[in-house]
Design a protein around this motif. Structure first.
Motif, mmCIF file in Angstrom:
data_model
loop_
_atom_site.group_PDB
_atom_site.id
_atom_site.type_symbol
_atom_site.label_atom_id
_atom_site.label_comp_id
_atom_site.label_asym_id
_atom_site.label_seq_id
_atom_site.Cartn_x
_atom_site.Cartn_y
_atom_site.Cartn_z
ATOM 1 N N ILE A 9 0.812 -1.330 -0.073
ATOM 2 C CA ILE A 9 0.174 -0.030 -0.084
ATOM 3 C C ILE A 9 0.885 1.378 -0.066
ATOM 4 O O ILE A 9 0.659 2.366 -0.557
ATOM 5 N N LEU A 10 1.985 1.216 0.747
ATOM 6 C CA LEU A 10 2.897 2.532 0.681
ATOM 7 C C LEU A 10 3.578 2.602 -0.399
ATOM 8 O O LEU A 10 3.583 3.751 -1.113
ATOM 9 N N LEU A 11 3.982 1.686 -1.173
ATOM 10 C CA LEU A 11 4.428 1.644 -2.614
ATOM 11 C C LEU A 11 3.439 2.249 -3.230
ATOM 12 O O LEU A 11 3.999 3.331 -4.428
ATOM 13 N N ARG A 13 1.249 4.306 -2.698
ATOM 14 C CA ARG A 13 0.891 5.611 -2.408
ATOM 15 C C ARG A 13 1.931 6.463 -2.826
ATOM 16 O O ARG A 13 1.841 7.579 -3.430
ATOM 17 N N LEU A 14 3.300 5.946 -2.744
ATOM 18 C CA LEU A 14 4.443 6.640 -3.307
ATOM 19 C C LEU A 14 4.405 6.870 -4.747
ATOM 20 O O LEU A 14 4.780 7.609 -5.417
ATOM 21 N N SER A 15 3.767 5.906 -5.471
ATOM 22 C CA SER A 15 3.747 5.729 -7.039
ATOM 23 C C SER A 15 2.921 6.957 -7.620
ATOM 24 O O SER A 15 3.197 7.080 -8.690
ATOM 25 N N PHE A 16 1.833 7.234 -6.876
ATOM 26 C CA PHE A 16 0.862 8.219 -7.280
ATOM 27 C C PHE A 16 0.947 9.542 -6.558
ATOM 28 O O PHE A 16 0.037 10.235 -6.625
ATOM 29 N N ARG A 17 2.260 9.988 -6.220
ATOM 30 C CA ARG A 17 2.373 11.442 -5.823
ATOM 31 C C ARG A 17 2.581 11.930 -6.853
ATOM 32 O O ARG A 17 2.838 11.744 -8.138
ATOM 33 N N LYS A 18 2.318 13.464 -6.706
ATOM 34 C CA LYS A 18 2.437 14.295 -7.986
ATOM 35 C C LYS A 18 3.664 14.217 -8.473
ATOM 36 O O LYS A 18 4.780 14.422 -7.819
ATOM 37 N N ILE A 115 17.840 1.992 -9.395
ATOM 38 C CA ILE A 115 16.795 2.726 -8.531
ATOM 39 C C ILE A 115 17.397 3.584 -7.586
ATOM 40 O O ILE A 115 16.971 4.838 -7.129
ATOM 41 N N ASP A 116 18.442 3.245 -6.877
ATOM 42 C CA ASP A 116 19.276 4.090 -5.869
ATOM 43 C C ASP A 116 19.823 5.189 -6.482
ATOM 44 O O ASP A 116 19.538 6.407 -5.839
ATOM 45 N N ALA A 125 11.169 7.546 -7.515
ATOM 46 C CA ALA A 125 11.411 6.200 -8.215
ATOM 47 C C ALA A 125 10.371 5.509 -8.270
ATOM 48 O O ALA A 125 9.937 4.916 -9.571
ATOM 49 N N PRO A 126 9.265 5.341 -7.219
ATOM 50 C CA PRO A 126 7.919 4.444 -7.398
ATOM 51 C C PRO A 126 7.226 5.321 -8.481
ATOM 52 O O PRO A 126 6.569 4.385 -9.297
ATOM 53 N N GLY A 127 7.205 6.412 -8.451
ATOM 54 C CA GLY A 127 6.123 7.234 -9.280
ATOM 55 C C GLY A 127 6.716 6.940 -10.766
ATOM 56 O O GLY A 127 5.970 6.638 -11.702
#
Length: 243
Positions: A9-11, A13-18, A115-116, A125-127
């Motif tokens: 779920i956290l990933l 959320r990070l993926s769909f940040r602005k 990714i790092d 990176a997730p976004g």
């Protein structure tokens, strides 16, 4: 289990940040649409035609009574193709093709520290890596399912023309006889949910890969297996809720 769900779920959320730059994300979405959509069109087309043909032949074989109108074959093929065969089997096939590609691609970037490097440069990176794939999955996979439905029904028509057990006129009449629009709604919901499941689960498995090339392969395998299991579970839940 709950720890993994929390990370998942956290990933998301990070993926769909602005996004930092919309043009970069848009270009990535376009590239994914070509990869996921056009790249999968061939295998979806082949499978759909044969599934529609087989479903029609087997339905005609089971309806041996003279009291049952032959138009029923078209209706049964239509409902089974739209409700189950096209969305579910297409999703299971795409889980192997698209899902393994997503997991291995992101997993390779993880173990090679790309990714790092993105995170050090201040890129989300997730976004950048996951959101274009998920957005493409929930748009292109439903389109592929539409193509699958059309080709599946076309495959049934070809089977009728070749076998002569059911006339093509009876088959076409059965396609429109007693049509219930709710089956299209169920098909669309399944396709969207399956697209989200495939892309998000496989991206999660790839993003948290640790080790080397062997672990990348294991992450791809886990992504496909978990996606298939969740597709079947979601198929049951959606069918129970909407039918």
């Amino acid at each position: 289990m709950f720890y993994s769900l929390g990370r998942y779920i956290l990933l998301l959320r990070l993926s769909f940040r602005k996004p930092e730059k919309y043009s970069v994300y848009w270009a990535e979405i376009m590239r994914e649409m070509v990869s996921q959509g056009i790249g999968s069109l061939g295998i979806v087309a082949i499978i759909s035609v044969f599934i529609g043909a087989v479903a029609t032949i087997q339905t005609a074989f089971q309806l041996v009574s003279d009291f049952i109108p032959k138009t029923v074959v078209g209706g049964i093929t239509r409902d089974s193709t739209i409700l189950e065969f096209s969305p579910t089997i297409t999703a299971l096939v795409l889980a192997g093709r698209i899902g393994s590609s997503i997991a291995s691609q992101i997993g390779t970037m993880r173990v090679t520290e790309q990714i790092d490097a993105l995170e050090i440069m201040g890129v989300n990176a997730p976004g950048y890596l996951i959101s274009p794939k998920v957005i493409t999955g929930v748009t292109m996979i439903p389109l592929l399912v539409i193509v699958s439905v059309a080709l599946g029904l076309g495959g049934g028509y070809l089977a009728c023309a070749a076998s002569k057990d059911v006339s093509t006129a009876d088959y076409v009449a059965g396609l429109s006889d007693g049509f219930n629009p709710v089956i299209v709604t169920v098909c669309a919901v399944k396709a969207i949910v399956f697209g989200f499941i495939i892309t998000s689960i496989c991206a999660y498995q790839g993003f948290y890969t640790k080790g080397g090339a062997l672990e990348v392969g294991q992450s791809a395998t886990k992504g496909v297996v978990f996606s298939c299991i969740m597709i079947l579970f979601a198929d049951l839940v959606i069918s129970e809720l909407l039918l």
